[in-house]
Scaffold this motif. Structure first.
Motif, PDB file in Angstrom:
ATOM      1  N   SER A   1     -33.382 -12.011  36.299  1.00  0.00           N
ATOM      2  CA  SER A   1     -32.741 -10.834  35.714  1.00  0.00           C
ATOM      3  C   SER A   1     -32.221 -11.086  34.301  1.00  0.00           C
ATOM      4  O   SER A   1     -31.940 -10.139  33.558  1.00  0.00           O
ATOM      5  CB  SER A   1     -31.586 -10.363  36.605  1.00  0.00           C
ATOM      6  OG  SER A   1     -30.576 -11.358  36.701  1.00  0.00           O
ATOM      7  N   LEU A   2     -32.083 -12.351  33.913  1.00  0.00           N
ATOM      8  CA  LEU A   2     -31.559 -12.684  32.585  1.00  0.00           C
ATOM      9  C   LEU A   2     -32.657 -13.103  31.609  1.00  0.00           C
ATOM     10  O   LEU A   2     -32.354 -13.634  30.541  1.00  0.00           O
ATOM     11  CB  LEU A   2     -30.521 -13.813  32.690  1.00  0.00           C
ATOM     12  CG  LEU A   2     -29.272 -13.522  33.523  1.00  0.00           C
ATOM     13  CD1 LEU A   2     -28.317 -14.700  33.469  1.00  0.00           C
ATOM     14  CD2 LEU A   2     -28.579 -12.244  33.054  1.00  0.00           C
ATOM     15  N   ARG A   3     -33.898 -12.855  31.973  1.00  0.00           N
ATOM     16  CA  ARG A   3     -34.997 -13.217  31.080  1.00  0.00           C
ATOM     17  C   ARG A   3     -35.244 -12.089  30.076  1.00  0.00           C
ATOM     18  O   ARG A   3     -36.261 -11.387  30.122  1.00  0.00           O
ATOM     19  CB  ARG A   3     -36.250 -13.552  31.878  1.00  0.00           C
ATOM     20  CG  ARG A   3     -36.096 -14.840  32.673  1.00  0.00           C
ATOM     21  CD  ARG A   3     -37.344 -15.181  33.462  1.00  0.00           C
ATOM     22  NE  ARG A   3     -37.133 -16.388  34.273  1.00  0.00           N
ATOM     23  CZ  ARG A   3     -38.022 -16.893  35.118  1.00  0.00           C
ATOM     24  NH1 ARG A   3     -39.195 -16.280  35.264  1.00  0.00           N
ATOM     25  NH2 ARG A   3     -37.757 -17.977  35.816  1.00  0.00           N
TER      26      ARG A   3
ATOM     27  N   PHE B   1     -32.203 -15.147  26.174  1.00  0.00           N
ATOM     28  CA  PHE B   1     -33.041 -16.210  25.633  1.00  0.00           C
ATOM     29  C   PHE B   1     -32.329 -16.883  24.454  1.00  0.00           C
ATOM     30  O   PHE B   1     -32.283 -18.115  24.359  1.00  0.00           O
ATOM     31  CB  PHE B   1     -34.387 -15.633  25.187  1.00  0.00           C
ATOM     32  CG  PHE B   1     -35.247 -16.613  24.437  1.00  0.00           C
ATOM     33  CD1 PHE B   1     -35.985 -17.571  25.114  1.00  0.00           C
ATOM     34  CD2 PHE B   1     -35.316 -16.571  23.049  1.00  0.00           C
ATOM     35  CE1 PHE B   1     -36.783 -18.484  24.427  1.00  0.00           C
ATOM     36  CE2 PHE B   1     -36.114 -17.467  22.349  1.00  0.00           C
ATOM     37  CZ  PHE B   1     -36.846 -18.430  23.049  1.00  0.00           C
ATOM     38  N   PHE B   2     -31.766 -16.067  23.551  1.00  0.00           N
ATOM     39  CA  PHE B   2     -31.015 -16.609  22.416  1.00  0.00           C
ATOM     40  C   PHE B   2     -29.759 -17.345  22.893  1.00  0.00           C
ATOM     41  O   PHE B   2     -29.405 -18.399  22.348  1.00  0.00           O
ATOM     42  CB  PHE B   2     -30.631 -15.489  21.451  1.00  0.00           C
ATOM     43  CG  PHE B   2     -31.766 -14.998  20.606  1.00  0.00           C
ATOM     44  CD1 PHE B   2     -32.483 -15.868  19.797  1.00  0.00           C
ATOM     45  CD2 PHE B   2     -32.134 -13.658  20.613  1.00  0.00           C
ATOM     46  CE1 PHE B   2     -33.535 -15.423  19.016  1.00  0.00           C
ATOM     47  CE2 PHE B   2     -33.183 -13.199  19.841  1.00  0.00           C
ATOM     48  CZ  PHE B   2     -33.890 -14.079  19.034  1.00  0.00           C
ATOM     49  N   LEU B   3     -29.075 -16.782  23.886  1.00  0.00           N
ATOM     50  CA  LEU B   3     -27.868 -17.434  24.400  1.00  0.00           C
ATOM     51  C   LEU B   3     -28.183 -18.795  25.021  1.00  0.00           C
ATOM     52  O   LEU B   3     -27.412 -19.747  24.884  1.00  0.00           O
ATOM     53  CB  LEU B   3     -27.180 -16.536  25.434  1.00  0.00           C
ATOM     54  CG  LEU B   3     -26.432 -15.326  24.878  1.00  0.00           C
ATOM     55  CD1 LEU B   3     -25.907 -14.450  26.010  1.00  0.00           C
ATOM     56  CD2 LEU B   3     -25.280 -15.764  23.979  1.00  0.00           C
TER      57      LEU B   3
ATOM     58  N   VAL C   1     -41.832 -11.896  19.084  1.00  0.00           N
ATOM     59  CA  VAL C   1     -40.868 -11.779  17.984  1.00  0.00           C
ATOM     60  C   VAL C   1     -39.656 -12.671  18.219  1.00  0.00           C
ATOM     61  O   VAL C   1     -39.276 -13.469  17.341  1.00  0.00           O
ATOM     62  CB  VAL C   1     -40.420 -10.316  17.799  1.00  0.00           C
ATOM     63  CG1 VAL C   1     -39.265 -10.229  16.793  1.00  0.00           C
ATOM     64  CG2 VAL C   1     -41.585  -9.463  17.330  1.00  0.00           C
ATOM     65  N   TYR C   2     -39.022 -12.557  19.402  1.00  0.00           N
ATOM     66  CA  TYR C   2     -37.812 -13.372  19.592  1.00  0.00           C
ATOM     67  C   TYR C   2     -38.151 -14.856  19.748  1.00  0.00           C
ATOM     68  O   TYR C   2     -37.336 -15.719  19.411  1.00  0.00           O
ATOM     69  CB  TYR C   2     -36.946 -12.847  20.740  1.00  0.00           C
ATOM     70  CG  TYR C   2     -37.483 -12.944  22.143  1.00  0.00           C
ATOM     71  CD1 TYR C   2     -37.585 -14.163  22.804  1.00  0.00           C
ATOM     72  CD2 TYR C   2     -37.829 -11.790  22.859  1.00  0.00           C
ATOM     73  CE1 TYR C   2     -38.041 -14.243  24.114  1.00  0.00           C
ATOM     74  CE2 TYR C   2     -38.290 -11.862  24.163  1.00  0.00           C
ATOM     75  CZ  TYR C   2     -38.387 -13.084  24.791  1.00  0.00           C
ATOM     76  OH  TYR C   2     -38.830 -13.171  26.087  1.00  0.00           O
ATOM     77  N   GLY C   3     -39.356 -15.155  20.208  1.00  0.00           N
ATOM     78  CA  GLY C   3     -39.785 -16.553  20.249  1.00  0.00           C
ATOM     79  C   GLY C   3     -39.956 -17.125  18.851  1.00  0.00           C
ATOM     80  O   GLY C   3     -39.560 -18.266  18.574  1.00  0.00           O
ATOM     81  N   GLN C   4     -40.526 -16.323  17.951  1.00  0.00           N
ATOM     82  CA  GLN C   4     -40.712 -16.760  16.569  1.00  0.00           C
ATOM     83  C   GLN C   4     -39.376 -16.896  15.849  1.00  0.00           C
ATOM     84  O   GLN C   4     -39.190 -17.831  15.054  1.00  0.00           O
ATOM     85  CB  GLN C   4     -41.614 -15.773  15.823  1.00  0.00           C
ATOM     86  CG  GLN C   4     -43.077 -15.830  16.239  1.00  0.00           C
ATOM     87  CD  GLN C   4     -43.930 -14.826  15.502  1.00  0.00           C
ATOM     88  OE1 GLN C   4     -43.424 -13.857  14.916  1.00  0.00           O
ATOM     89  NE2 GLN C   4     -45.239 -15.027  15.526  1.00  0.00           N
TER      90      GLN C   4
END
Length: 313
Positions: free
Chosen positions: A54-56, A61-63, A140-143
């Motif tokens: 549920s937190l993926r 991810f940033f946290l 995007v958030y991975g990059q």
């Protein structure tokens, strides 16, 4: 690289906190407690954001990245403080001193960039909720995270390499509780203007650049929060926003006080006091404010613990 060819000093003595030597045992216990709480809290966040489905999401991810970074960041400096409190002469080799400088500035730079990425993520979530999943895709958030880590790891290389080429003579006592660029430059025999200006430029680029992006994102978030018609909704949103902004201000304020100034004439005793905040206080506050106060994280922790209890039975 043979560092001994460039210096008459092979090791440094970390001055630490001489005024605390009479109370070093209680201070040691306090610092160790803060360190263990910081590592434990951030490890919980890393674990829960990694294994709870549920937190993926981009935010968690940033946290998770941020918490992992905090564990590494505190582990660069706090062990040095602990050693200084239990030993009268905390001696570090020249190479180990440079390694500590590199990782301290690399991880600090990554933290700045991740804070900016996290602020942008929250800006997109609040300003464009319907397009959020499209804008903040996994690519995007991975990059964003990858560029934060890569940039932070590369930028400190040049200042550290230049520092390794300088000539050190006279006293080898570093007037700080860990190896850092400015205290080390005080021990150099030759001129250090180039090193100081380069360090100032890189720190300014990372700190001011990421701080500007963070402030712009939070300003847009604040405008959105103030436009919420529901008083309860606005109060709840502003409470979370204010707590996040407090951590950001403490972190950037202390960092800028020390590194974004074109002078070395200020007291290093003041630098030590300020450095304690970003080495001990903010890493302890971050998991509490960013994650453990979050309702979704609390629910995820309950699920994990309940699941483990069932498995044990």
């Amino acid at each position: 690289m043979d560092l001994t060819n460039h210096t008459t000093v092979s090791e440094f003595v970390i001055a630490g906190f001489p005024s605390l030597q009479k109370n070093r045992i209680p201070v040691f216990v306090l610092v160790l407690t803060i360190y263990l709480l910081t590592v434990t809290g951030n490890m919980i966040i890393v674990f829960i954001t990694r294994y709870e489905i549920s937190l993926r999401t981009p935010m968690y991810f940033f946290l998770g990245n941020f918490s992992l970074l905090e564990i590494c960041f505190t582990s660069v400096t706090v062990p040095t403080i602990l050693v200084d409190l239990i030993r009268e002469n905390n001696i570090v080799s020249f190479t180990n001193c440079l390694v500590q400088i590199y990782f301290f500035h690399a991880l600090g730079g990554i933290e700045c960039l991740l804070l900016a990425a996290m602020a942008y993520d929250r800006y997109v979530a609040i300003r464009s909720p319907l397009r959020y999943n499209i804008i903040m895709s996994s690519v995007v958030y991975g990059q964003l995270a990858a560029w934060s880590w890569a940039t932070g790891l590369v930028l400190p290389l040049i200042p550290v390499i230049l520092i390794s080429q300088l000539n050190y003579c006279g006293t080898n006592v570093v007037d700080h509780f860990f190896c850092d660029i400015l205290p080390l430059l005080r021990l150099v025999c030759n001129r250090t203007q180039l090193n100081e200006m380069l360090s100032f430029f890189i720190c300014t680029f990372i700190l001011v650049g990421s701080f500007t992006l963070t402030v712009v994102s939070y300003a847009a978030i604040l405008i959105t929060v103030m436009s919420i018609r529901s008083t309860d909704g606005r109060k709840k949103a502003f409470s979370t926003f204010a707590s996040h902004l407090t951590v950001v201000c403490i972190f950037y304020g202390t960092m800028m006080f020390i590194y974004v100034r074109p002078t070395r004439n200020l007291s290093f005793n003041m630098d030590q006091i300020v450095a304690v905040f970003y080495c001990l206080v903010t890493p302890l506050l971050n998991p509490i404010i960013y994650s453990l106060r979050n309702k979704e994280v609390k629910e995820a922790l309950k699920k994990v613990f309940c699941r483990k209890r069932v498995e044990l039975k």
